[in-house]
Motif scaffolding. Structure first.
Motif, PDB file in Angstrom:
ATOM      1  N   UNK A  20       1.247  -0.853  -0.042  1.00  0.00           N
ATOM      2  CA  UNK A  20      -0.152  -0.194  -0.590  1.00  0.00           C
ATOM      3  C   UNK A  20       0.855   1.184   0.127  1.00  0.00           C
ATOM      4  N   UNK A  21       1.806   1.575   0.605  1.00  0.00           N
ATOM      5  CA  UNK A  21       3.145   2.434   0.828  1.00  0.00           C
ATOM      6  C   UNK A  21       3.585   2.819  -0.351  1.00  0.00           C
ATOM      7  N   UNK A  22       3.591   1.842  -1.484  1.00  0.00           N
ATOM      8  CA  UNK A  22       4.645   1.787  -2.187  1.00  0.00           C
ATOM      9  C   UNK A  22       3.529   2.304  -3.386  1.00  0.00           C
ATOM     10  N   UNK A  23       2.610   1.717  -2.991  1.00  0.00           N
ATOM     11  CA  UNK A  23       1.091   2.658  -4.123  1.00  0.00           C
ATOM     12  C   UNK A  23       0.916   4.030  -4.091  1.00  0.00           C
ATOM     13  N   UNK A 119       6.557  11.212   4.336  1.00  0.00           N
ATOM     14  CA  UNK A 119       6.296  10.995   6.211  1.00  0.00           C
ATOM     15  C   UNK A 119       5.402   9.926   7.415  1.00  0.00           C
ATOM     16  N   UNK A 120       4.722  11.073   6.144  1.00  0.00           N
ATOM     17  CA  UNK A 120       3.032  10.411   6.740  1.00  0.00           C
ATOM     18  C   UNK A 120       2.613   9.312   6.437  1.00  0.00           C
ATOM     19  N   UNK A 126       3.710   2.455   9.273  1.00  0.00           N
ATOM     20  CA  UNK A 126       4.254   1.535  10.357  1.00  0.00           C
ATOM     21  C   UNK A 126       2.959   1.137  11.577  1.00  0.00           C
ATOM     22  N   UNK A 127       2.091   2.433  11.578  1.00  0.00           N
ATOM     23  CA  UNK A 127       0.868   2.514  12.573  1.00  0.00           C
ATOM     24  C   UNK A 127       0.338   0.311  11.841  1.00  0.00           C
ATOM     25  N   UNK A 128       0.195   0.313  10.367  1.00  0.00           N
ATOM     26  CA  UNK A 128      -0.605  -0.768  10.185  1.00  0.00           C
ATOM     27  C   UNK A 128       0.659  -2.262  10.791  1.00  0.00           C
ATOM     28  N   UNK A 129       1.725  -1.819  10.689  1.00  0.00           N
ATOM     29  CA  UNK A 129       2.435  -3.114  11.079  1.00  0.00           C
ATOM     30  C   UNK A 129       2.500  -3.435  12.423  1.00  0.00           C
ATOM     31  N   UNK A 130       2.519  -2.330  12.911  1.00  0.00           N
ATOM     32  CA  UNK A 130       1.775  -2.476  14.265  1.00  0.00           C
ATOM     33  C   UNK A 130       1.051  -3.035  14.562  1.00  0.00           C
ATOM     34  N   UNK A 165      10.167  -5.668   9.302  1.00  0.00           N
ATOM     35  CA  UNK A 165       9.268  -4.475   8.228  1.00  0.00           C
ATOM     36  C   UNK A 165       9.059  -2.720   8.205  1.00  0.00           C
ATOM     37  N   UNK A 166       9.276  -3.283   9.706  1.00  0.00           N
ATOM     38  CA  UNK A 166       9.145  -1.170   9.587  1.00  0.00           C
ATOM     39  C   UNK A 166      10.769  -0.560   9.661  1.00  0.00           C
TER      40      UNK A 166
END
Length: 183
Positions: A20-23, A119-120, A126-130, A165-166
């Motif tokens: 999702x971040x890559x997108x 950054x956002x 990161x929140x999703x990974x956590x 992953x982070x």
């Protein structure tokens, strides 16, 4: 009976956050024309919103220009309006059924704004990974018929996966920020 967290499933969910971040990053301008830049653009066509790439072919004739070959003549105006209203600071020019989009050079202020945006996006990933880590930790605690040492090992494995992953997200963020700030 639960035997602890499924590490492959946790990793798959974390990889989803990274995808999702890559997108999100693909849609951010870095001064060069890329076909992915127009991925977030939605066109009001046939009474509904649809992605731009379902209305025409996006191409990169040169590094400073994008072009959209619109398939349906009736959608040319809608495509042009969608690009103009997308918030990407682009000013399309219509030429028959082709919409040309010259890439303006980015100001220092715009580069800094985009760097903040990266950054956002990274923080959201990161929140999703956590959140996935939290689920994995709960599964490790609920594991039945497992010794405390094994529960601790499961939790450690989940934490190692999370850290990996982070770091991947941090590396992507750093690379994208560097790309955006490059003149």
């Amino acid at each position: 009976m639960s035997d602890g967290p499924d590490m492959k499933e946790l990793e798959k969910r974390m990889d989803g956050a990274i995808a999702s971040l890559k997108t999100e990053y693909a849609g951010l301008r870095s001064g060069r024309a890329t076909v992915n830049l127009l991925d977030p653009v939605m066109v009001n066509a046939y009474g509904s919103e649809m992605p731009l790439n379902q209305c025409g072919t996006v191409g990169v004739p040169d590094p400073r220009t994008l072009s959209v070959q619109v398939w349906d003549k009736g959608l040319v105006g809608a495509v042009e309006k969608a690009i103009r209203d997308s918030g990407l600071d682009l000013n399309p020019v219509t030429d028959g059924q082709t919409v040309r989009i010259p890439m303006p050079s980015m100001t220092e202020e715009r580069r800094k704004d985009l760097a903040k945006m990266t950054g956002k996006y990274a923080e959201a990933a990161k929140v999703a990974i956590r959140n996935v880590r939290r689920d994995g930790m709960e599964e490790a605690k609920k594991a039945e018929g497992v010794s405390e040492d094994d529960q601790k090992k499961m939790s450690d494995d989940v934490q190692k996966l999370t850290d990996r992953k982070v770091k991947e997200v941090d590396d992507m963020h750093e690379a994208k920020e560097k790309e955006i700030m490059q003149v």
